[in-house]
Structures are given as structure tokens and as C-alpha cells.
Design a protein around this motif. Structure first.
Motif, PDB file in Angstrom:
ATOM      1  N   ALA A 115       0.830  -1.205   0.000  1.00  0.00           N
ATOM      2  CA  ALA A 115       0.000   0.000   0.000  1.00  0.00           C
ATOM      3  C   ALA A 115       0.867   1.259   0.000  1.00  0.00           C
ATOM      4  CB  ALA A 115      -0.930  -0.004   1.209  1.00  0.00           C
ATOM      5  N   LEU A 116       1.953   1.249   0.766  1.00  0.00           N
ATOM      6  CA  LEU A 116       2.870   2.393   0.783  1.00  0.00           C
ATOM      7  C   LEU A 116       3.527   2.579  -0.580  1.00  0.00           C
ATOM      8  CD1 LEU A 116       4.560   1.819   4.270  1.00  0.00           C
ATOM      9  CD2 LEU A 116       2.918   3.606   3.682  1.00  0.00           C
ATOM     10  N   ALA A 150      -6.849  -1.505   1.274  1.00  0.00           N
ATOM     11  CA  ALA A 150      -8.103  -2.216   1.000  1.00  0.00           C
ATOM     12  C   ALA A 150      -8.069  -2.865  -0.378  1.00  0.00           C
ATOM     13  CB  ALA A 150      -9.283  -1.247   1.113  1.00  0.00           C
ATOM     14  N   LEU A 151      -7.510  -2.168  -1.356  1.00  0.00           N
ATOM     15  CA  LEU A 151      -7.389  -2.727  -2.704  1.00  0.00           C
ATOM     16  C   LEU A 151      -6.442  -3.917  -2.724  1.00  0.00           C
ATOM     17  CD1 LEU A 151      -7.194   0.588  -4.753  1.00  0.00           C
ATOM     18  CD2 LEU A 151      -8.958  -1.162  -5.012  1.00  0.00           C
ATOM     19  N   ALA A 152      -5.312  -3.810  -2.026  1.00  0.00           N
ATOM     20  CA  ALA A 152      -4.347  -4.902  -1.976  1.00  0.00           C
ATOM     21  C   ALA A 152      -4.951  -6.126  -1.298  1.00  0.00           C
ATOM     22  CB  ALA A 152      -3.084  -4.451  -1.242  1.00  0.00           C
ATOM     23  N   TYR A 153      -5.722  -5.905  -0.255  1.00  0.00           N
ATOM     24  CA  TYR A 153      -6.369  -7.019   0.442  1.00  0.00           C
ATOM     25  C   TYR A 153      -7.406  -7.689  -0.465  1.00  0.00           C
ATOM     26  CZ  TYR A 153      -8.541  -9.702   4.184  1.00  0.00           C
ATOM     27  OH  TYR A 153      -9.019 -10.726   4.956  1.00  0.00           O
ATOM     28  N   LYS A 154      -8.169  -6.882  -1.184  1.00  0.00           N
ATOM     29  CA  LYS A 154      -9.164  -7.427  -2.106  1.00  0.00           C
ATOM     30  C   LYS A 154      -8.484  -8.215  -3.224  1.00  0.00           C
ATOM     31  CE  LYS A 154     -12.913  -6.011  -5.206  1.00  0.00           C
ATOM     32  NZ  LYS A 154     -13.654  -4.850  -5.780  1.00  0.00           N
ATOM     33  N   GLU A 155      -7.357  -7.722  -3.703  1.00  0.00           N
ATOM     34  CA  GLU A 155      -6.612  -8.399  -4.754  1.00  0.00           C
ATOM     35  C   GLU A 155      -6.128  -9.767  -4.274  1.00  0.00           C
ATOM     36  OE1 GLU A 155      -2.459  -7.212  -6.419  1.00  0.00           O
ATOM     37  OE2 GLU A 155      -3.933  -6.097  -7.613  1.00  0.00           O
ATOM     38  N   ARG A 156      -5.657  -9.821  -3.018  1.00  0.00           N
ATOM     39  CA  ARG A 156      -5.205 -11.104  -2.471  1.00  0.00           C
ATOM     40  C   ARG A 156      -6.366 -12.081  -2.351  1.00  0.00           C
ATOM     41  NH1 ARG A 156      -2.021 -11.603   3.193  1.00  0.00           N
ATOM     42  NH2 ARG A 156      -0.255 -11.013   1.869  1.00  0.00           N
ATOM     43  N   LEU A 157      -7.532 -11.616  -1.897  1.00  0.00           N
ATOM     44  CA  LEU A 157      -8.695 -12.492  -1.773  1.00  0.00           C
ATOM     45  C   LEU A 157      -9.077 -13.084  -3.125  1.00  0.00           C
ATOM     46  CD1 LEU A 157     -11.088 -10.588   0.679  1.00  0.00           C
ATOM     47  CD2 LEU A 157      -9.672 -12.578   1.160  1.00  0.00           C
ATOM     48  N   GLU A 158      -9.038 -12.254  -4.171  1.00  0.00           N
ATOM     49  CA  GLU A 158      -9.396 -12.741  -5.497  1.00  0.00           C
ATOM     50  C   GLU A 158      -8.387 -13.759  -5.998  1.00  0.00           C
ATOM     51  OE1 GLU A 158      -9.647  -9.175  -7.764  1.00  0.00           O
ATOM     52  OE2 GLU A 158     -11.666  -8.660  -7.050  1.00  0.00           O
ATOM     53  N   GLN A 159      -7.100 -13.533  -5.730  1.00  0.00           N
ATOM     54  CA  GLN A 159      -6.079 -14.491  -6.129  1.00  0.00           C
ATOM     55  C   GLN A 159      -6.257 -15.820  -5.404  1.00  0.00           C
ATOM     56  OE1 GLN A 159      -2.403 -12.447  -5.308  1.00  0.00           O
ATOM     57  NE2 GLN A 159      -2.492 -11.207  -7.159  1.00  0.00           N
ATOM     58  N   ASN A 160      -6.534 -15.765  -4.106  1.00  0.00           N
ATOM     59  CA  ASN A 160      -6.752 -16.993  -3.344  1.00  0.00           C
ATOM     60  C   ASN A 160      -7.987 -17.732  -3.818  1.00  0.00           C
ATOM     61  OD1 ASN A 160      -4.505 -16.401  -1.786  1.00  0.00           O
ATOM     62  ND2 ASN A 160      -5.680 -15.502  -0.106  1.00  0.00           N
ATOM     63  N   TYR A 208       6.040  -2.460 -18.473  1.00  0.00           N
ATOM     64  CA  TYR A 208       6.511  -3.725 -17.928  1.00  0.00           C
ATOM     65  C   TYR A 208       7.755  -3.480 -17.083  1.00  0.00           C
ATOM     66  CZ  TYR A 208       3.345  -5.665 -21.420  1.00  0.00           C
ATOM     67  OH  TYR A 208       2.229  -5.964 -22.154  1.00  0.00           O
ATOM     68  N   LEU A 209       8.174  -4.516 -16.391  1.00  0.00           N
ATOM     69  CA  LEU A 209       9.316  -4.396 -15.490  1.00  0.00           C
ATOM     70  C   LEU A 209      10.575  -3.983 -16.226  1.00  0.00           C
ATOM     71  CD1 LEU A 209      10.286  -4.739 -12.569  1.00  0.00           C
ATOM     72  CD2 LEU A 209      10.773  -7.141 -13.094  1.00  0.00           C
ATOM     73  N   GLY A 210      10.770  -4.517 -17.434  1.00  0.00           N
ATOM     74  CA  GLY A 210      11.942  -4.154 -18.233  1.00  0.00           C
ATOM     75  C   GLY A 210      13.179  -4.947 -17.841  1.00  0.00           C
ATOM     76  N   ARG A 211      14.271  -4.632 -18.480  1.00  0.00           N
ATOM     77  CA  ARG A 211      15.531  -5.343 -18.246  1.00  0.00           C
ATOM     78  C   ARG A 211      16.393  -4.575 -17.246  1.00  0.00           C
ATOM     79  NH1 ARG A 211      18.233  -6.502 -23.950  1.00  0.00           N
ATOM     80  NH2 ARG A 211      19.675  -7.598 -22.531  1.00  0.00           N
ATOM     81  N   SER A 233      10.505  -2.700  -6.822  1.00  0.00           N
ATOM     82  CA  SER A 233       9.594  -2.597  -5.680  1.00  0.00           C
ATOM     83  C   SER A 233       8.311  -1.864  -6.065  1.00  0.00           C
ATOM     84  CB  SER A 233      10.284  -1.872  -4.520  1.00  0.00           C
ATOM     85  OG  SER A 233      11.443  -2.562  -4.097  1.00  0.00           O
ATOM     86  N   LEU A 234       8.435  -0.771  -6.801  1.00  0.00           N
ATOM     87  CA  LEU A 234       7.256  -0.011  -7.217  1.00  0.00           C
ATOM     88  C   LEU A 234       6.345  -0.840  -8.118  1.00  0.00           C
ATOM     89  CD1 LEU A 234       8.876   3.467  -7.953  1.00  0.00           C
ATOM     90  CD2 LEU A 234       7.189   2.985  -6.177  1.00  0.00           C
ATOM     91  N   MET A 235       6.938  -1.683  -8.962  1.00  0.00           N
ATOM     92  CA  MET A 235       6.143  -2.473  -9.888  1.00  0.00           C
ATOM     93  C   MET A 235       5.299  -3.527  -9.172  1.00  0.00           C
ATOM     94  SD  MET A 235       6.332  -1.444 -12.994  1.00  0.00           S
ATOM     95  CE  MET A 235       5.869  -2.868 -13.988  1.00  0.00           C
ATOM     96  N   VAL A 236       5.676  -3.905  -7.958  1.00  0.00           N
ATOM     97  CA  VAL A 236       4.864  -4.832  -7.180  1.00  0.00           C
ATOM     98  C   VAL A 236       3.487  -4.243  -6.912  1.00  0.00           C
ATOM     99  CG1 VAL A 236       4.673  -6.000  -4.948  1.00  0.00           C
ATOM    100  CG2 VAL A 236       6.866  -5.936  -6.124  1.00  0.00           C
TER     101      VAL A 236
END
Length: 229
Positions: A44-45, A200-210, A79-82, A90-93
Motif C-alpha cells: 500500500a505504501l 483495502a485494494l491490496a487485500y481485495k486483490e489477495r482475496l481474489e487471487q486466493n 513492464y518491469l523491463g531489463r 519494488s514499485l512495480m509490485v
């Protein structure tokens, strides 16, 4: 450390944990205790900094990263790039969190992409649900506007979209003062992208992945059942 403090563990004395750590980190409205998952909080940070790359384009921070990693695009489309730096990796995560949280508040329309950007005032997806016709020449927001009168081309809108989309689009007021489009947070009533909304968005994203993992057919040894079809 948080778990040990909560259950009163001291002097290496192990005490009974009445709830799992996963349960402790669930939001209160889902039956948990609302503890912060530190990994998600870190994402989130990072998402907050990714949002700065999207909106504060005149800052030195944005100019440096834009010149090196996305000179012709935007943070959410690259994309992450080379050979990325540790900071960029870290930001791309958090890129997905920024992508899911942003939407456009329409001003002059500009170059909003009609079919893939979030701009329709519909709280479920903020996107059009009408499939794009193969021969459609409409690609950008400005293609739906009568430039001379600066008003909606009503006939074209009704021709390209179903009734639900057309009604939502025609209800969007166009800015007569030339106010530019603005990126806002679609999950926050104030439109401001905060660490709280990003979490909240990151938590929702994890729930959808699970949920997707749980629904994936697997064979007895744990690998995906690729022959199930």
C-alpha cells in the motif's frame, strides 16, 4: 511480535492463540480484528508512490523514473523491463493496486481510451460493458464528441453502446471551461488515493487471487489438472 504481544506472551512463555494470524488480519467487517498485514501494508505504501508517478508528473521523482522506465507511456501500462533497479522493482509490485484503484473524472475528454480506461460513472467497474464492434472507428473519448458544438454525438453514442452504457455516458456533463481530465481513486468517496484505500485494494486483490487458486482443478499430487477438459 504483534501476535505475541496480543496474546500476552512474555519471557519466552508460549500462550494459547485463540485465533490464527490470518483471522487477526481480516477486516472487522469480515469477522476479523483488523490487524495490518505488514506485507500488504508495504504494498500500500508503494502504491502511494506509484500514484504519485501517475498524478504528480512535474515532480523530480516522476521525471527521473519516467525518463528511465516509461518515457512514452504511463506507470500502469509499462513492464518491469531489463535490469531494473531495486526501487523500480519494488514499485512495480504495487502496479496492479494503482491500476485497479484509479479512474478518470471527465473534464474535456481528451485522449481517454473508450474501451479500456475506467471513465463511466458506474461504481461496479467504471468501464463500458458493450463489446467493441469489429468495424468501429471509435477509440478515444474525443471521437464521441461533436467538436464544433462541444456536445455529445448522441446518435453515435447510441449506435456504439447498449442502452445502459449510452444512458450513463450521455449523463456525463462536458466541461465548457476546458477543465482537464483528472485521475481519482474510484474506491474513495473523496477521490483521493490514500494508503488506507490502497491497503483495502491490496487485500481485495489477495482475496481474489486466493479464490482463483482454490477454484483451479488440481490432481492428487498438487499439480494442475490440465487434462480436466
Amino acid at each position: 511480535m504483534t501476535r505475541q504481544f496480543w496474546w500476552g506472551q512474555a519471557n519466552k512463555e508460549r500462550k494459547l492463540a485463540w485465533l490464527s494470524w490470518k483471522k487477526l488480519c481480516m477486516p472487522k467487517d469480515r469477522g476479523g480484528l483488523g490487524f495490518r498485514d505488514l506485507k500488504l501494508f508495504n504494498i500500500a505504501l508503494l502504491a502511494k508512490q506509484g500514484w504519485r508517478l501517475q498524478t504528480n508528473t512535474s515532480s523530480l521523482f516522476c521525471r527521473v523514473f519516467r525518463a528511465k522506465y516509461f518515457p512514452l507511456g504511463s506507470f500502469v501500462d509499462v513492464y518491469l523491463g531489463r535490469n531494473p533497479s531495486y526501487a523500480w522493482r519494488s514499485l512495480m509490485v504495487a502496479q496492479g493496486v494503482v491500476q485497479n484503484g484509479r479512474r478518470w473524472q471527465v473534464g474535456d475528454g481528451g485522449n481517454i481510451r473508450v474501451w479500456c480506461d475506467k471513465w463511466v460513472p458506474r461504481s461496479s467497474t467504471y468501464m463500458v460493458v458493450t463489446p467493441k464492434k469489429p468495424n468501429s472507428q471509435v477509440a478515444l473519448f474525443k471521437d464521441l464528441i461533436n467538436i464544433e458544438a462541444f456536445e455529445w454525438d448522441v446518435g453515435l453514442v447510441k449506435q456504439c453502446f447498449n442502452a445502459e452504457d449510452a444512458s450513463a455516458i450521455l449523463g456525463i456533463p462536458l466541461s465548457l471551461t476546458g477543465r482537464r481530465n483528472r485521475l481519482i481513486c474510484g474506491t474513495n468517496n473523496s477521490g483521493k488515493f490514500s494508503v488506507k484505500s490502497a491497503y483495502a485494494l491490496a487485500y481485495k486483490e489477495r482475496l481474489e487471487q486466493n479464490r482463483e487458486i482454490a477454484q483451479t482443478p488440481q490432481c492428487a499430487n498438487g499439480c494442475e489438472d490440465v487434462f480436466s477438459s
